[in-house]
Design an enzyme around this catalytic site. Sequence first.
Site, PDB file in Angstrom:
ATOM      1  N   LEU A 140       0.868  -1.030  -0.027  1.00 49.12           N
ATOM      2  CA  LEU A 140       0.072  -0.134  -0.038  1.00 49.12           C
ATOM      3  C   LEU A 140       0.919   1.292  -0.108  1.00 49.12           C
ATOM      4  CD1 LEU A 140      -2.824   1.380   0.396  1.00 49.12           C
ATOM      5  CD2 LEU A 140      -2.665   1.157   2.837  1.00 49.12           C
ATOM      6  N   LYS A 168      -0.438 -15.167   6.517  1.00 52.53           N
ATOM      7  CA  LYS A 168      -0.066 -14.210   5.368  1.00 52.53           C
ATOM      8  C   LYS A 168      -0.377 -12.924   5.931  1.00 52.53           C
ATOM      9  CE  LYS A 168      -0.489 -16.857   1.329  1.00 52.53           C
ATOM     10  NZ  LYS A 168      -1.115 -17.013  -0.067  1.00 52.53           N
ATOM     11  N   THR A 169      -1.732 -12.690   6.512  1.00 46.69           N
ATOM     12  CA  THR A 169      -2.235 -11.078   7.059  1.00 46.69           C
ATOM     13  C   THR A 169      -1.151 -10.864   8.245  1.00 46.69           C
ATOM     14  OG1 THR A 169      -4.310 -11.788   6.468  1.00 46.69           O
ATOM     15  CG2 THR A 169      -4.092  -9.874   7.956  1.00 46.69           C
ATOM     16  N   ASN A 176       4.671  -5.225   4.831  1.00 47.35           N
ATOM     17  CA  ASN A 176       4.173  -4.035   4.133  1.00 47.35           C
ATOM     18  C   ASN A 176       3.733  -2.636   4.769  1.00 47.35           C
ATOM     19  OD1 ASN A 176       4.223  -5.560   1.743  1.00 47.35           O
ATOM     20  ND2 ASN A 176       2.077  -6.224   2.050  1.00 47.35           N
ATOM     21  N   ARG A 183       9.359   4.100   4.504  1.00 46.58           N
ATOM     22  CA  ARG A 183       9.366   5.059   3.312  1.00 46.58           C
ATOM     23  C   ARG A 183       8.911   6.579   3.680  1.00 46.58           C
ATOM     24  NH1 ARG A 183       5.709   7.069  -0.133  1.00 46.58           N
ATOM     25  NH2 ARG A 183       4.474   5.467   0.494  1.00 46.58           N
ATOM     26  N   TYR A 222      -1.784 -18.419  14.592  1.00 50.48           N
ATOM     27  CA  TYR A 222      -2.026 -17.099  15.061  1.00 50.48           C
ATOM     28  C   TYR A 222      -1.008 -16.651  16.018  1.00 50.48           C
ATOM     29  CZ  TYR A 222      -4.244 -13.097  17.107  1.00 50.48           C
ATOM     30  OH  TYR A 222      -4.647 -11.850  17.597  1.00 50.48           O
TER      31      TYR A 222
HETATM   32  N1  UDP Z   1       5.680  -1.258   1.001  1.00 49.21           N
HETATM   33  C1  UDP Z   1       4.726  -0.774   0.858  1.00 49.21           C
HETATM   34  N2  UDP Z   1       4.259   0.428   0.922  1.00 49.21           N
HETATM   35  C2  UDP Z   1       5.190   1.486   0.927  1.00 49.21           C
HETATM   36  C3  UDP Z   1       6.658   0.886   1.168  1.00 49.21           C
HETATM   37  C4  UDP Z   1       6.606  -0.349   1.017  1.00 49.21           C
HETATM   38  O1  UDP Z   1       3.632  -1.739   0.972  1.00 49.21           O
HETATM   39  O2  UDP Z   1       4.983   2.590   0.888  1.00 49.21           O
HETATM   40  C5  UDP Z   1       5.972  -2.693   1.113  1.00 49.21           C
HETATM   41  C6  UDP Z   1       7.034  -3.114  -0.315  1.00 49.21           C
HETATM   42  O3  UDP Z   1       6.057  -3.578  -1.178  1.00 49.21           O
HETATM   43  C7  UDP Z   1       7.712  -4.339   0.460  1.00 49.21           C
HETATM   44  C8  UDP Z   1       7.585  -4.148   2.125  1.00 49.21           C
HETATM   45  O4  UDP Z   1       6.533  -3.162   2.304  1.00 49.21           O
HETATM   46  O5  UDP Z   1       6.922  -5.837   0.118  1.00 49.21           O
HETATM   47  C9  UDP Z   1       8.738  -3.920   2.652  1.00 49.21           C
HETATM   48  O6  UDP Z   1       9.326  -2.721   2.230  1.00 49.21           O
HETATM   49  P1  UDP Z   1      10.923  -2.713   1.867  1.00 49.21           P
HETATM   50  O7  UDP Z   1      11.060  -3.579   0.781  1.00 49.21           O
HETATM   51  O8  UDP Z   1      10.992  -1.116   1.394  1.00 49.21           O
HETATM   52  O9  UDP Z   1      11.665  -3.057   3.062  1.00 49.21           O
HETATM   53  P2  UDP Z   1      13.060  -3.776   3.066  1.00 49.21           P
HETATM   54  O10 UDP Z   1      12.810  -4.895   3.619  1.00 49.21           O
HETATM   55  O11 UDP Z   1      13.764  -3.627   1.936  1.00 49.21           O
HETATM   56  O12 UDP Z   1      13.656  -2.946   4.227  1.00 49.21           O
END
Ligand code: UDP
Length: 255
Positions: A140, A168-169, A176, A183, A222
């Site tokens: 998202l 998964k959730t 996510n 970000r 869970y």
């Molecule tokens: N993600 C998201 N929204 C955002 C940024 C990241 O849903 O605004 C998801 C992205 O698709 C990824 C997960 O968050 O599957 C993990 O983020 P990222 O890959 O940046 O993290 P990392 O594991 O590389 O630090």
Amino acid sequence: PLDPKDDVPLDKWVVFVPDADAAAVRDALFAAARHQPPRVAVAPDDTPILRVEGAVRAYRLPRPRAALDGADPTGEHGPMRVLLTGAAGFIGSHITERLLDQGHEVLVVDNYYSSTRRNLTHLLDHPNIEVMRHDVTFPLYVEVDEIYHLACPASPIFYQRDPVQTTKTSVIGAINMLGLAKRTKAKNLLSSTSEVYGDPQVHPQPETYWGHVNPVGPRGVYDEAKRYAEALVLAYRDNRGVDASIVRIFNTFGP
Ligand code: UDP
């Protein structure tokens, strides 16, 4: 200049700022709040006051530019943009109500797997709510200052109905939301559960107790998925610099 005592319609944002900051504040507010461009007026005196009519608050601006550049995770400088996943649930809908009362903008996300939109009906006309049907196992991309991540079926009837989707959730949903927090530099709160203690051998459980969980037992999907989500919070906090924390919620009841 407008007088701050002017009668201002609530759907109009009027911002009173020191003269020198007017243009910058207007741009930053528009970018941050995604409202219609606020009307910016010079403050009636030269005190460092940012006053936003419509938000019914007045704020001091110790650092006018920095405070409004990008995320504002403390909320110190005004209403925040809050993402609440699992918002149609019992706890989520109450938190949504409180956040709206506090003047924040709330983006509520739910796929209604174990809840009903009726929990939000009384809030749908609120000008600061935005409702999105979304499954947190999919990424998202939104711009927010804070995330309350509550989405996950939490009662055995629901989490055992589709155990795979439950894991998964919890796990992919946590990744996510932590990725989103990374970000946007948003604060992230994971709602976890007393089930991380499993069938505890210690009563009451201090936070230092690691639990007594059977990974292949009937509640394994869970309990273990929530434990893994907690581990992810620590990993993103310590290795990715995300301001993330955990709340372990015990059985909850209320209106
Ligand atoms: N993600 C998201 N929204 C955002 C940024 C990241 O849903 O605004 C998801 C992205 O698709 C990824 C997960 O968050 O599957 C993990 O983020 P990222 O890959 O940046 O993290 P990392 O594991 O590389 O630090």
